[in-house]
Write a protein that holds these residues in place. Structure first.
Motif, PDB file in Angstrom:
ATOM      1  N   TYR A  74      11.736  -1.181 -41.950  1.00 21.23           N
ATOM      2  CA  TYR A  74      11.314   0.134 -41.489  1.00 21.23           C
ATOM      3  C   TYR A  74      12.496   0.935 -40.957  1.00 21.23           C
ATOM      4  N   GLN A  75      13.491   0.249 -40.402  1.00 15.45           N
ATOM      5  CA  GLN A  75      14.709   0.936 -39.978  1.00 15.45           C
ATOM      6  C   GLN A  75      15.389   1.612 -41.163  1.00 15.45           C
ATOM      7  N   LYS A  76      15.346   0.975 -42.328  1.00 18.84           N
ATOM      8  CA  LYS A  76      15.957   1.576 -43.516  1.00 18.84           C
ATOM      9  C   LYS A  76      15.245   2.868 -43.895  1.00 18.84           C
ATOM     10  N   ILE A  77      13.925   2.880 -43.773  1.00 15.68           N
ATOM     11  CA  ILE A  77      13.148   4.085 -44.085  1.00 15.68           C
ATOM     12  C   ILE A  77      13.480   5.199 -43.094  1.00 15.68           C
ATOM     13  N   ILE A  78      13.494   4.850 -41.802  1.00 14.54           N
ATOM     14  CA  ILE A  78      13.802   5.839 -40.774  1.00 14.54           C
ATOM     15  C   ILE A  78      15.222   6.358 -40.939  1.00 14.54           C
ATOM     16  N   SER A  79      16.137   5.452 -41.256  1.00 13.75           N
ATOM     17  CA  SER A  79      17.537   5.849 -41.430  1.00 13.75           C
ATOM     18  C   SER A  79      17.678   6.909 -42.506  1.00 13.75           C
ATOM     19  N   GLY A  87      20.431  15.852 -46.414  1.00 12.11           N
ATOM     20  CA  GLY A  87      20.294  15.693 -47.856  1.00 12.11           C
ATOM     21  C   GLY A  87      21.548  16.019 -48.640  1.00 12.11           C
ATOM     22  N   LEU A  88      22.361  16.974 -48.175  1.00 11.19           N
ATOM     23  CA  LEU A  88      23.560  17.374 -48.909  1.00 11.19           C
ATOM     24  C   LEU A  88      24.735  16.447 -48.643  1.00 11.19           C
ATOM     25  N   THR A  89      25.034  16.194 -47.377  1.00  6.20           N
ATOM     26  CA  THR A  89      26.266  15.486 -47.024  1.00  6.20           C
ATOM     27  C   THR A  89      26.076  13.998 -46.768  1.00  6.20           C
ATOM     28  N   GLY A  90      24.844  13.571 -46.478  1.00  4.56           N
ATOM     29  CA  GLY A  90      24.608  12.180 -46.134  1.00  4.56           C
ATOM     30  C   GLY A  90      24.940  11.842 -44.695  1.00  4.56           C
ATOM     31  N   LEU A  91      25.400  12.831 -43.917  1.00  3.78           N
ATOM     32  CA  LEU A  91      25.671  12.610 -42.501  1.00  3.78           C
ATOM     33  C   LEU A  91      24.353  12.604 -41.725  1.00  3.78           C
ATOM     34  N   TYR A  92      24.394  12.134 -40.476  1.00  2.00           N
ATOM     35  CA  TYR A  92      23.212  12.249 -39.625  1.00  2.00           C
ATOM     36  C   TYR A  92      22.822  13.722 -39.507  1.00  2.00           C
ATOM     37  N   ASN A  93      21.515  13.993 -39.371  1.00  2.00           N
ATOM     38  CA  ASN A  93      21.057  15.366 -39.289  1.00  2.00           C
ATOM     39  C   ASN A  93      20.749  15.774 -37.847  1.00  2.00           C
ATOM     40  N   PHE A 139      38.210  10.675 -39.230  1.00  6.71           N
ATOM     41  CA  PHE A 139      37.576  10.102 -38.043  1.00  6.71           C
ATOM     42  C   PHE A 139      37.324   8.610 -38.226  1.00  6.71           C
ATOM     43  N   SER A 140      37.249   7.921 -37.112  1.00  3.98           N
ATOM     44  CA  SER A 140      37.067   6.470 -37.107  1.00  3.98           C
ATOM     45  C   SER A 140      35.648   6.093 -37.517  1.00  3.98           C
ATOM     46  N   GLU A 141      35.482   4.847 -37.990  1.00  2.00           N
ATOM     47  CA  GLU A 141      34.150   4.328 -38.286  1.00  2.00           C
ATOM     48  C   GLU A 141      33.295   4.240 -37.027  1.00  2.00           C
ATOM     49  N   ASP A 142      33.947   4.210 -35.882  1.00  2.00           N
ATOM     50  CA  ASP A 142      33.219   4.153 -34.613  1.00  2.00           C
ATOM     51  C   ASP A 142      32.725   5.523 -34.164  1.00  2.00           C
ATOM     52  N   ASP A 143      33.185   6.583 -34.808  1.00  2.00           N
ATOM     53  CA  ASP A 143      32.729   7.932 -34.491  1.00  2.00           C
ATOM     54  C   ASP A 143      31.441   8.219 -35.266  1.00  2.00           C
ATOM     55  N   ILE A 144      30.562   9.028 -34.698  1.00  2.00           N
ATOM     56  CA  ILE A 144      29.273   9.340 -35.322  1.00  2.00           C
ATOM     57  C   ILE A 144      29.308  10.775 -35.817  1.00  2.00           C
ATOM     58  N   LEU A 145      29.046  10.964 -37.112  1.00  2.00           N
ATOM     59  CA  LEU A 145      29.202  12.265 -37.758  1.00  2.00           C
ATOM     60  C   LEU A 145      27.839  12.879 -38.073  1.00  2.00           C
ATOM     61  N   PHE A 146      27.705  14.179 -37.779  1.00  2.00           N
ATOM     62  CA  PHE A 146      26.451  14.893 -37.992  1.00  2.00           C
ATOM     63  C   PHE A 146      26.712  16.201 -38.746  1.00  2.00           C
ATOM     64  N   ARG A 147      25.764  16.566 -39.585  1.00  2.00           N
ATOM     65  CA  ARG A 147      25.683  17.962 -40.025  1.00  2.00           C
ATOM     66  C   ARG A 147      24.533  18.576 -39.250  1.00  2.00           C
ATOM     67  N   TYR A 148      24.878  19.518 -38.367  1.00  2.00           N
ATOM     68  CA  TYR A 148      23.840  20.086 -37.523  1.00  2.00           C
ATOM     69  C   TYR A 148      22.945  21.035 -38.302  1.00  2.00           C
ATOM     70  N   GLY A 149      23.533  21.704 -39.292  1.00  2.00           N
ATOM     71  CA  GLY A 149      22.786  22.671 -40.097  1.00  2.00           C
ATOM     72  C   GLY A 149      23.728  23.762 -40.559  1.00  2.00           C
ATOM     73  N   GLY A 150      23.465  24.298 -41.741  1.00  2.00           N
ATOM     74  CA  GLY A 150      24.343  25.351 -42.249  1.00  2.00           C
ATOM     75  C   GLY A 150      25.768  24.857 -42.343  1.00  2.00           C
ATOM     76  N   ASP A 151      26.682  25.578 -41.695  1.00  2.00           N
ATOM     77  CA  ASP A 151      28.092  25.175 -41.726  1.00  2.00           C
ATOM     78  C   ASP A 151      28.526  24.536 -40.408  1.00  2.00           C
ATOM     79  N   GLU A 152      27.565  24.092 -39.600  1.00  2.00           N
ATOM     80  CA  GLU A 152      27.876  23.495 -38.304  1.00  2.00           C
ATOM     81  C   GLU A 152      27.836  21.966 -38.377  1.00  2.00           C
ATOM     82  N   PHE A 153      28.846  21.347 -37.765  1.00  2.00           N
ATOM     83  CA  PHE A 153      28.963  19.897 -37.744  1.00  2.00           C
ATOM     84  C   PHE A 153      29.248  19.427 -36.328  1.00  2.00           C
ATOM     85  N   VAL A 154      28.867  18.188 -36.044  1.00  2.00           N
ATOM     86  CA  VAL A 154      29.122  17.576 -34.738  1.00  2.00           C
ATOM     87  C   VAL A 154      29.723  16.186 -34.963  1.00  2.00           C
TER      88      VAL A 154
END
Length: 333
Positions: free
Chosen positions: A139-144, A150-156, A223-238
Motif C-alpha cells: 500500500y505504501q507503493k500505491i500511496i507513493s 506527473g511531469l517530473t516524478g518529484l514529490y508533489n 543535490f544529495s540523495e538525502d535531500d528531498i525534492l518537490f515540484r510545488y506546482g507550475g514553475d515552483e520547486f522546493v
C-alpha cells in the motif's frame, strides 16, 4: 492471543483507509499491537548513504529507540544485511526482538524496517507480522505513486508540509542524533524559473515543460540523495536539504543555480532561477512557518533583480524583513 480472520480483515481495512505514508505507518503500529503479543513497535526509514542510516518514522514508545539503541540497531542491521526477517532474544530482559524488511524502491531495495519487541513470539505470530508488513509495503507503493508529480516524478505539493512536519517530529523523537554537528541544520529552499511565462507564451507550453524536465534532471545531479525534492506546482520547486553548515548549503545551491543558467535550452535563452532559503530549527515546530520564511526570501530575491539567492535569516538581520507570523488556519500557498 486468539486472532480471527475478522480481526485481520478489520486491520487491513484500517491500514488501507489511510491516505498518507506517515499515517499508514501509525496504523500498522496500532494493528501489530492489537493483533500480536508485541508490546513495542518501531517503523524506521533506511538509507545506507545517510547519517544516521536509520530514522524513526513512527513508534509506539517515543523513548524506545534512545533507551535500547544498541540492541535495536544490531537486529535491524542484521535484517538489512541478509534481506530477511530476523528474530533474536534479548539476554537482558528475555524479550523477543523481530525486524522485518520493507521493500518500496523501484528495484525492490530495502527502504524501511519494522521492528517489534515482545515477551514471546511464536512462528504464526511472526508470520502475521510479516503479512501485515507486506500489506503495508504494497500500500505504501500505491500511496507513493499518488505523492509524485506527473511531469517530473518529484514529490508533489500534497506532501510538502507533511514531510517537513515529519522532519520536525524527528527532532523530538531522536533529539541530537539528527544533527552530528551543532553548526549543521536542515534547510528549505524554494525557487522558481525566471520569466517562464514569457517562454511558454513565445515557444509553447510543451517547450516550457521540457525546460522543467531539464531543471529537474539538474536538481537530481546536484543535490544529495538525502535531500528531498518537490515540484510545488507550475514553475515552483522546493528542496529540503539534509543537515549541513550554511557554507556547505550555499555552495551547493549556487552550484545548482549556475548549472541551470549554463545549460543549453535551445531556442530559450538565458534560463535562470531565483531562490529563497531558510533554516529548519528544532525551535520552530511548524511546517507552514518554515515554508513561509523561504517564500518571503524568494520574493525578495525576485524583487532584487531575479537570478538571485536570498536567505531569510539575512533579511531579518538586515531589517529588510519583519519576523513572519503565520495565521494558524491559513495555508501559505
Amino acid at each position: 492471543m486468539t486472532v480471527t480472520s475478522i480481526d485481520v480483515l478489520d486491520s487491513v481495512v484500517d491500514i488501507t483507509a489511510q491516505t498518507e505514508s506517515d499515517t499508514i505507518s501509525e496504523s500498522l503500529i496500532t494493528t501489530v499491537l492489537q493483533l500480536t503479543p508485541a508490546n513495542q513497535v518501531l517503523v524506521l526509514d533506511y538509507n545506507s548513504e545517510a547519517t544516521p542510516e536509520f530514522m524513526v518514522v513512527a513508534c509506539s514508545d517515543i523513548f524506545l529507540y534512545e533507551d535500547e539503541r544498541d540492541a535495536i540497531e544490531r537486529v535491524i542491521k542484521n535484517c538489512v544485511l541478509i534481506g530477511e526477517n530476523i528474530v533474536e532474544y534479548s539476554n537482558d530482559d528475555n524479550q523477543a526482538l523481530l525486524a522485518v524488511p520493507v521493500r518500496c524502491g523501484e528495484k525492490g531495495e530495502i527502504e524501511a524496517v519494522v521492528f517489534c519487541k515482545a515477551d514471546e513470539l511464536k512462528g504464526d505470530e511472526v508470520q502475521l507480522i510479516e503479512g501485515l508488513t507486506k500489506i503495508y509495503e504494497n500500500y505504501q507503493k500505491i500511496i507513493s505513486a499518488s505523492e509524485r508529480d506527473g511531469l517530473t516524478g518529484l514529490y508533489n505539493r500534497k506532501v510538502l508540509t507533511s514531510k517537513i512536519d515529519l522532519l520536525l517530529d524527528r527532532f523530538l523523537i531522536q533529539g541530537d542524533t539528527i544533527l552530528d554537528c551543532p553548526s549543521s541544520t536542515h534547510w528549505v529552499c524554494l525557487f522558481d524559473v525566471d520569466q517562464l511565462k514569457i517562454i511558454n507564451d513565445s515557444l509553447g507550453h510543451v517547450y516550457g515543460d521540457e525546460i522543467l524536465l531539464l531543471i529537474t534532471a539538474i536538481m537530481k545531479q546536484v543535490f544529495s540523495e538525502d535531500d528531498i525534492l518537490f515540484r510545488y506546482g507550475g514553475d515552483e520547486f522546493v528542496v529540503i536539504m539534509h543537515p549541513q553548515s550554511r557554507e556547505e548549503m550555499e555552495s551547493t545551491v549556487r552550484r545548482f543555480m549556475q548549472a541551470v543558467h549554463e545549460r543549453d535550452y535551445g531556442q530559450a535563452k538565458d534560463v535562470a532561477i531565483s531562490l529563497g532559503a531558510a533554516a529548519i530549527s528544532e525551535d520552530e515546530m511548524n511546517a507552514i512557518t518554515v515554508i513561509g520564511y523561504a517564500d518571503q526570501a524568494l520574493y525578495k530575491a525576485k524583487q532584487n533583480g531575479r537570478s538571485q539567492l536570498a536567505f531569510y535569516e539575512d533579511l531579518i538581520a538586515s531589517g529588510e524583513l519583519q519576523s513572519f507570523v503565520p495565521e494558524d488556519d491559513v495555508e501559505m500557498f
